[in-house]
Structure formats: C-alpha cells, structure tokens
Design an enzyme around this catalytic site. Structure first.
Site, PDB file in Angstrom:
ATOM      1  N   ASN A 209      -1.941 -17.499   5.336  1.00 23.79           N
ATOM      2  CA  ASN A 209      -2.005 -17.092   3.932  1.00 23.79           C
ATOM      3  C   ASN A 209      -3.100 -17.898   3.243  1.00 23.79           C
ATOM      4  OD1 ASN A 209      -0.764 -19.655   2.983  1.00 23.79           O
ATOM      5  ND2 ASN A 209       1.054 -18.823   4.012  1.00 23.79           N
ATOM      6  N   ASP A 278       5.407 -16.335   7.062  1.00 27.58           N
ATOM      7  CA  ASP A 278       6.781 -15.839   7.212  1.00 27.58           C
ATOM      8  C   ASP A 278       7.065 -15.236   8.580  1.00 27.58           C
ATOM      9  OD1 ASP A 278       7.570 -16.535   4.600  1.00 27.58           O
ATOM     10  OD2 ASP A 278       6.583 -14.765   3.806  1.00 27.58           O
ATOM     11  N   LYS A 288       3.889  -1.339  28.505  1.00 29.65           N
ATOM     12  CA  LYS A 288       3.894   0.015  27.953  1.00 29.65           C
ATOM     13  C   LYS A 288       4.282  -0.007  26.481  1.00 29.65           C
ATOM     14  CE  LYS A 288       4.875   2.446  32.280  1.00 29.65           C
ATOM     15  NZ  LYS A 288       5.816   3.366  32.996  1.00 29.65           N
ATOM     16  N   PHE A 323       9.303 -24.504  -3.754  1.00 28.66           N
ATOM     17  CA  PHE A 323       8.359 -23.736  -4.569  1.00 28.66           C
ATOM     18  C   PHE A 323       8.642 -22.252  -4.376  1.00 28.66           C
ATOM     19  CE2 PHE A 323       6.225 -27.481  -5.599  1.00 28.66           C
ATOM     20  CZ  PHE A 323       5.199 -27.215  -6.497  1.00 28.66           C
ATOM     21  N   LYS A 337      16.671 -17.936  -5.054  1.00 34.23           N
ATOM     22  CA  LYS A 337      16.315 -18.919  -4.029  1.00 34.23           C
ATOM     23  C   LYS A 337      17.033 -20.243  -4.287  1.00 34.23           C
ATOM     24  CE  LYS A 337      12.110 -19.238  -2.331  1.00 34.23           C
ATOM     25  NZ  LYS A 337      10.661 -19.512  -2.139  1.00 34.23           N
ATOM     26  N   LYS A 341      19.587 -21.228  -1.219  1.00 33.94           N
ATOM     27  CA  LYS A 341      19.135 -22.284  -0.316  1.00 33.94           C
ATOM     28  C   LYS A 341      19.615 -23.673  -0.748  1.00 33.94           C
ATOM     29  CE  LYS A 341      15.433 -19.398   1.371  1.00 33.94           C
ATOM     30  NZ  LYS A 341      14.074 -19.296   1.889  1.00 33.94           N
TER      31      LYS A 341
END
Length: 396
Positions: A209, A278, A288, A323, A337, A341
C-alpha cells in the site's frame, strides 16, 4: 522546539572545530539560546567571531576577560545552561575534566554546571585508543557525562580509524534528546509499528500500500524524546529511523506479527500505526487451477490480524492504540474497530480529507475512546504524534 532553552557549546583544539559552526546555526534556528566557550587552542582552528555572528552572544575564551555583562561569567552561564556539549573534545581537555582540573574559561564553566554534560571525543586514532584516554572517558562516564562514540573514517592526519567527530546532525540529536521535551514518559516501554508490509506474488511483484511510515516514525521519535524506551517495528520505508530507538525491520505481515507479538507483553503502550497489507498470495498446488485461459490466477488469503491478537492478549494496565484509515463512515467504522479489537483508543483519519492521506507530512486525526471523540485540526505529523501521546498519557 528549543524555545527558552540554553545550550552551552564547548569547543576545544581540534580540526573538527569548524563543524560546530553548523551545529550552532541549527540550534539558533530552533530558537535555543546558544553560548560558545573555546579553549585558546581552539581559536587556531576557527575564529570566535564566527560563533558570535551565528549565535548573537559573546564567545568566551579568557577567564579574566573583563568585557562581559555578568558579575561572575562562568558561574552565571553554568546556572543558565540546560545542557552542555563538549565537542570536539581533545585528549587534553578530557584528561582535565576527568581529574577536576579547571584552569581556563571552558573547564571552569563545565565544573560549575549541574546540568547534563555530553562529550564528543575527536582526535587521532592512536590517541583515542590510548589506555589513558580510555580510562579518562570511563571516569567521565562514571561522573554522569554522556560520551558520544567517535565515528570511524579518514582523519585529518591521514590515518583511518576511530576518532572522527560525528556530523553536526548526530550531535544535534543528542542535544534534542536531552532538552526537546519534558520526560513525562520516563520509565515507560513503548512499541510502535510503522510503514507498509509487502507480500510477494513472484520474484518481481508484490502486494503493498502507499504508507510512508512517517506517522509511526513521528510517534516513535516523540515517545523517545519524552523519555520512553521505544521499539519501532517498521516495514520497508524510505525515511531514516529516529535516533535512540530500537528498530526492528520487517517486510511481510507475518514478520511484523512475529516481531510485535514477541515483545508485546513487555510494553506499557502499543501504537499500531503500520498499514499492513490485508492479503497475501495463497499457495495453490494444482497448476490447472492456477492457470486459466493461458493466464496466471492469483489466489489471496488474509494476513495475520495484529491488532486483534494484541486486543485479545492485552495485559492489565497496558494501553493499546490502533489507527483507522477510512474513506467513508470514518467514525462508525473506527468505533466498530475499537469495540471489536478491544482497543483503548483509535486514531482515525479520512484519506479523502486534504492533508490526511498517505505520504504527506501532515495529518488530520480524530482520537476516539469509549467516552469521547477529540478532533484535531490539520497539523504536522510531529505535532499530531505529540497530541496523540498527550491523550494516551491522560488516560493511563
């Protein structure tokens, strides 16, 4: 940065004395009050008028010079000084200071100083390696002087080896560490992640990124200046790491995960500012499946969720800040978030807001906790780092 601070530069007889002119100028530009003391021998290498022109203060050499504004000059300057740097420091002056000899303006003033004293030896390699000089440096270290190791290189005498005075930028970093900030993070261990990660597709291409690492590096530097013991886990970036910070360089998300989790339990504060890729290419053995219509297909899998792990394993009294870089619904996504988390704070920004995106030198942060949202205006990443750490300390 150094507004209201007084720096005392002590210059002794060495060819490296000319470098201190650049240091004096840099300190003055940062709004420090700068005073320069010189030994008689030092004036053979650089004229005192040079320092007077750069600092706007009288350069002092003679203890008995009656042309000064203070009643007892060396004592008055010693009381004002916030930090003393002896650079370049000759073997002669090192020996005098180590054994308490004060026979000129420079050594007399240093003896009267109670502030931090930093010394940068500069001399011929054989002189520097002489056991007597080494013993004298150990004595100064014992008495609280911080000794800057000389650089290796080509010396003015023609020899190559240890004894070269570091560049002014290095000397400035030692002064900055001492006086730039109050030491309100002394005794704390801080872990910062910064920069992007890279996931190899093949020997040529990788997934990454646009993160420059500037925000994380600014946080690591500010924490160091405030007295913290800082570990910086950094992905590949094009900026120099801050001085006096332990840097762990990684490339992939897995390497960052392992570096972070191996030391996370020891930290008081963790700030995850890295923009981790990510996804990484997934191994597919069936040729294949990998090739369709003559073209190679890339199968992706998610990388390790560092923040989730840290939230699940957060120890008591540990502060965890993540962040959140969004392009829409910044507050909602960031609050999700925070909850999901198990974070104490989220530093959120909207990449569509001017001055808040990747690569730039500014940021526009919103600091989100369970109780409040604090919106910061556009500011430099250095100032944003300071505000972020202010907020963390207020919550601990």
């Amino acid at each position: 940065m150094f507004q209201g601070k007084t720096v005392l530069l002590c210059v002794t007889g060495s060819i490296a004395a000319y470098k201190i002119a650049s240091l004096a100028s840099a300190l003055k530009k940062r709004h420090a009050e700068v005073h320069v003391l010189m030994t008689e021998n030092a004036t053979n290498f650089i004229n005192p008028i040079t320092f007077e022109s750069l600092t706007g203060t009288k350069c002092l050499v003679d203890t008995f010079d009656r042309n000064f504004q203070f009643q007892v000059e060396h004592v008055s300057i010693a009381k004002k000084a916030d930090v003393v740097l002896i650079a370049p420091a000759s073997a002669n002056v090192i020996g005098k200071l180590a054994h308490g000899i004060a026979d000129d303006m420079l050594t007399t003033t240093i003896m009267a100083c109670k502030c931090k004293k930093i010394i940068s030896p500069a001399m011929n390699t054989n002189m520097f390696e002489n056991p007597i000089v080494q013993d004298n440096l150990k004595i100064l270290d014992h008495y609280g002087f911080e000794v800057i190791a000389p650089a290796d290189g080509y010396l003015a005498c023609g020899d190559t080896g240890a004894g070269k005075m570091p560049e002014p930028e290095t000397l400035l970093s030692y002064i900055e560490k001492e006086i730039a900030c109050p030491k309100d993070m002394q005794g704390k261990k801080v872990l910062v992640t910064a920069g992007p990660t890279q996931e190899m597709i093949d020997p040529v291409r990788y997934i990454t990124n646009h993160s420059s690492g500037k925000m994380g590096y600014a946080i690591a530097k500010n924490a160091m200046l405030r007295g913290a013991e800082v570990t910086l886990v950094s992905g590949p970036v094009a900026i120099a790491p801050p001085s006096f910070v332990k840097v762990v360089s990684v490339t992939t998300a897995k390497e960052m995960f392992e570096a972070v989790t191996s030391v996370s339990g020891e930290q008081d504060i963790i700030v995850k500012a890295a923009a981790v890729a990510d996804y990484r290419p997934k191994e597919v053995s069936n040729e294949k499946i990998k090739k369709k219509n003559g073209q190679m297909s890339i199968f992706l899998e998610q990388t390790d969720d560092i923040l989730k792990y840290l939230g699940e394993h957060k120890r008591q009294n540990q502060f965890l800040c993540g962040f959140s870089m969004e392009t829409q619904n910044m507050l909602g996504n960031s609050r999700a978030k925070l909850e999901k988390k198990n974070l104490d704070m989220v530093a959120a920004n909207n990449l569509k807001v001017e001055g808040a995106g990747f690569q730039g030198d500014t940021n526009v942060l919103t600091l989100i906790t369970q109780e409040e949202e604090v919106s910061l205006p556009l500011m430099s990443k250095e100032d944003a780092a300071s505000k972020l750490l202010d907020k963390i300390l207020s919550l601990m």
